[in-house]
Scaffold this motif. Sequence first.
Motif, short mmCIF file in Angstrom:
data_model
loop_
_atom_site.label_atom_id
_atom_site.label_comp_id
_atom_site.label_asym_id
_atom_site.label_seq_id
_atom_site.Cartn_x
_atom_site.Cartn_y
_atom_site.Cartn_z
N ALA A 47 0.85 -1.18 0.00
CA ALA A 47 0.00 0.00 0.00
C ALA A 47 0.89 1.23 0.00
CB ALA A 47 -0.93 0.00 1.21
N GLY A 48 0.83 2.02 -1.05
CA GLY A 48 1.67 3.20 -1.15
C GLY A 48 1.61 3.77 -2.56
N ARG B 139 10.31 3.03 3.71
CA ARG B 139 10.19 4.21 4.56
C ARG B 139 9.12 5.13 4.00
NH1 ARG B 139 15.09 8.22 4.68
NH2 ARG B 139 13.37 9.54 5.38
N GLY B 140 8.52 5.93 4.90
CA GLY B 140 7.55 6.91 4.47
C GLY B 140 8.23 8.26 4.31
N ASP B 141 7.56 9.33 4.78
CA ASP B 141 8.20 10.64 4.76
C ASP B 141 9.42 10.63 5.68
OD1 ASP B 141 6.31 11.70 3.02
OD2 ASP B 141 4.95 12.19 4.67
N ARG C 132 2.93 4.36 9.65
CA ARG C 132 1.81 3.72 10.33
C ARG C 132 1.47 2.37 9.70
NH1 ARG C 132 -4.56 5.63 11.00
NH2 ARG C 132 -5.37 3.50 10.90
N SER C 133 1.67 2.27 8.41
CA SER C 133 1.35 1.05 7.68
C SER C 133 1.96 -0.20 8.31
CB SER C 133 1.82 1.19 6.22
OG SER C 133 1.63 0.01 5.51
N PHE D 291 10.87 -5.19 5.58
CA PHE D 291 11.53 -3.90 5.73
C PHE D 291 12.74 -3.80 4.80
CE2 PHE D 291 9.71 -4.48 10.09
CZ PHE D 291 8.78 -3.45 10.02
N PHE D 292 13.10 -2.56 4.47
CA PHE D 292 14.23 -2.28 3.60
C PHE D 292 15.24 -1.33 4.24
CE2 PHE D 292 10.29 -3.03 1.31
CZ PHE D 292 10.63 -4.11 0.52
#
Length: 227
Positions: A54-55, A109-111, A116-117, A130-131
Amino acid sequence: MQNTTRLLIERSPWDDQDIGIPYPTSFHPRQDEDVRQWQDYVRNRTRSNLFGYAGGPRKQFSNDFRQILLQQCDESGSCKALDCSNGKCDHPKPVMDLFLDSTFCLQPRGDSFTRRSTFDALLAGCIPVFFWTQSAYIQYYWHLPADPSSYSIFISKDAIKNGTSIKQVLLDLPEDKLTAMQSTVAELIPSIIYANPQSSFTKTADAFDLAIKGVVNRVTARLYPST
């Protein structure tokens, strides 16, 4: 101020006073039984996708990592993606439906490094992939297992950029290891949720309980260092 403990959804790895606590999800149970029933539900869920994501892509960035993930997802035949651009993931239902249908969930990673995902995925019983180590492993000491490999998969972002197949890494996971990881993810659900303020928990320690316990232990250790 040197003794102030700060509870944050993302801690600075260089500041020992910062403590990472889970992002709030949309699940706020009222009773112990609500938690147990949800755990049973995710354990018994039939998952149609090997992995999900999701992204949204970030076209303003060259060699966008999210676009690489979307491309691998599209080409795998075993992945489902949910494009979150233009606020499409603001409502939890489509995200949770995706994660409930997926065995693994990609968590770039997000911002910032965390998102939250990750906790929506864990709540859905979906094993996070995870990366960046900063996305969870050096964040949530009080709420996630000490052994990252017990509940998650790690593939470095550089390996992905160099052509490592996410699908193949996941398919190579032994069946007994997969089963153990799914069990661990289901078991840790209470530690990442925040109960309804009017809850009547008697057996369940939620994320708030664990955070308060951790703070008390830190204070106690500083007041009585020899004990």
